[in-house]
Enzyme design. Structure first.
Site: not given
Ligand code: ZN
Length: 504
Positions: A263-264, A267, A293
């Site tokens: 997830h990170e 980003h 997101e």
């Protein structure tokens, strides 16, 4: 006045913001505890300096000058957009009287403190006076900032530029009507995958190597970033050449850190991919929180929870953790895709997550619109949880008190998470059209194929487009929840062994 002077001045502000971000990263990762008090003051000073410069008479003069029709018409596209971004921010923040803004910051920092304690004791009444005060500020500020139809529009615009309450409401109405019965169908008629083999003990040192390995596979650039461990995972950009991510390892839960890392990492890829042409410019940032997101959700869910990715990556996992050696990849894939209506947003799966956001959006909008009072929130919250997810919180800590956002004055933020899921599905459908053998590429470990597509279509643009323009530019269509519904129906219908009736 020269546009170069404007850029020079903005670069100074960006440099203060940059070092403020570095101080904050340090506070959350490496700082010894005794430094906390002084370092907070340093961080506060840096943030305030950047804020003062952003709202200074000098900035006011730039905004006035470069918005004169005779001057504005001579700017190129990049200059024009940079001026527009700064103008919008300048007008928003300078509309609020400085003393009221400062009082708001104080109320929020007290609010977060009280919320923490109230959540620990599951005592909503304790938090209520703070919440009422913060809502009062939000209502007051939207009047200064102005809005066209709905007060909530002004709050939404802070995180998702040019999105309106009416648009969001109509998306939610449609999505809810399809999603709620679909989840019920999975629960009542589907076969829940076996997850027993996911339990075990996974040494943190092994997990840390796994996280680095998966980021490398995602083509995250370690020459321009790093990964550390924090309580709550986050990503921070310290400018061109320095985008850092964090994750959190749990010894008894392997998948939590892995998905946090992906997830990170999503980003991180976004920030690492913004065109260097926009170095030190207002444009050097994401299009919106929702678009940001969408990139993290793409890597976490659409790649990280996909069958194609695990066809490539599973042997590497099996090589590291012996307990998976006799578990077939199909079983593993199903196990990491369990759907379970739950009480807590941050633990929600890909399918039920959006319902947590709908509920928060409806509550926020009603609060700001004055149709619901803060004191009624626990009752309101619990009723909606029952209606949408079929579960009822046993106490307020697992209900209305679970998130920090309201205590921190971040009304209007929650929809970004849902928009991220919807944008992700819509972008991914477009990527599939552009790369017809995408699944084969992912299964072969060629993750850069997707990253390159994202970079040229989304990342490189920075904030050149408003999210809705970016969406149309990349996918040819405005925001639509159907790609999301199509994706979850196909994926989870198969995992749960549900044969869908023909849709008319
Ligand atoms: Zn995120």
């Amino acid at each position: 006045m020269d546009i170069k002077e404007f850029y020079d001045y903005y670069r100074e502000i960006a440099q203060y913001q940059n070092v403020a971000a570095l101080v904050e990263w340090d506070m959350r990762t490496k700082m010894p505890p005794k430094a906390a008090a002084d370092r907070s003051m340093v961080a506060g000073k840096l943030g305030r300096t950047a804020f003062e410069m952003m709202t200074s008479p000098r900035m006011g003069a730039f905004v006035e000058f470069f918005n004169r029709p005779s001057i504005a018409s001579q700017l190129n596209e990049t200059d024009h957009r940079n001026v527009a971004l700064v103008t919008k921010q300048y007008r928003k923040v300078s509309a609020i009287p400085a003393d009221r803004f400062e009082a708001f910051i104080v109320a929020c920092s007290r609010g977060e403190h009280v919320w923490q304690e109230a959540k620990g004791k599951s005592d909503f009444g304790m938090f209520l006076p703070c919440l009422e005060e913060i809502i009062g500020f939000e209502k007051e500020f939207v009047e200064y900032e102005g809005y066209e139809q709905n007060r909530y529009d002004a709050l939404l615009d802070d995180y998702e530029p040019s999105m309106t309450t009416a648009e969001l409401q109509s998306i939610i109405d449609g999505l809810k009507q399809e999603l709620v019965p679909f989840i019920r169908q999975l629960q009542e008629h589907g076969t829940r995958p076996d997850t027993s083999f996911l339990a075990g003990t996974f040494p943190v040192s092994e997990q840390a190597q796994l996280s680095r390995d998966v980021l490398t596979a995602m083509t995250y650039d370690f020459g321009a970033g790093r990964i550390d461990e924090t309580e709550h995972p986050f990503t921070t950009s310290l400018g061109v050449g320095d985008v850092r991510v964090t994750t959190h390892y749990y010894e008894h839960d392997l998948m939590s850190a892995l998905f946090s890392t992906m997830h990170e990492g999503g980003h991180g890829l976004y920030e690492q991919g913004i065109s260097e042409e926009y170095h030190w410019m207002p444009l050097h940032r994401a299009a919106s929180m929702g678009v940001h997101e969408s990139q993290s959700r793409t890597w976490e869910n659409l790649v990280g929870r996909s069958e194609a990715f695990w066809r490539f990556y599973y042997p590497r996992l099996q090589g590291r953790f012996a307990q998976f050696r006799d578990v077939p990849v199909e079983d593993f894939y199903k196990a990491i895709n369990v759907v379970e209506p739950s009480l807590v947003r941050i633990e929600a799966d890909e399918v039920t997550y959006n319902l947590h956001i709908m509920l928060r959006f409806e509550i926020e909008e009603a609060l700001i619109g004055g149709r619901v009072q803060a004191a009624d929130l626990p009752r309101f919250w619990n009723a909606k949880m029952k209606e949408y997810l079929g579960v009822e919180p046993p106490d307020d800590a697992h209900g209305v008190l679970q998130d920090v956002h309201w205590a921190g004055g971040m009304f209007g933020y929650f929809p970004s998470y849902m928009l991220g899921n919807l944008y992700a599905a819509q972008f991914f459908a477009a990527a599939r059209e552009a790369i017809p053998n995408l699944d084969e590429e992912l299964a072969a470990g060629h993750l850069s194929v997707l990253r390159e597509w994202q970079r040229s279509n989304i990342h490189a643009c920075g904030a050149l487009y408003d999210p809705k323009d970016l969406l149309v530019k990349v996918t040819g269509k405005p925001l639509d929840y159907h790609p999301f519904m199509d994706q979850v129906r196909a994926k989870y219908g198969r995992i749960y062994g549900i044969v869908e009736r023909e849709r008319d």
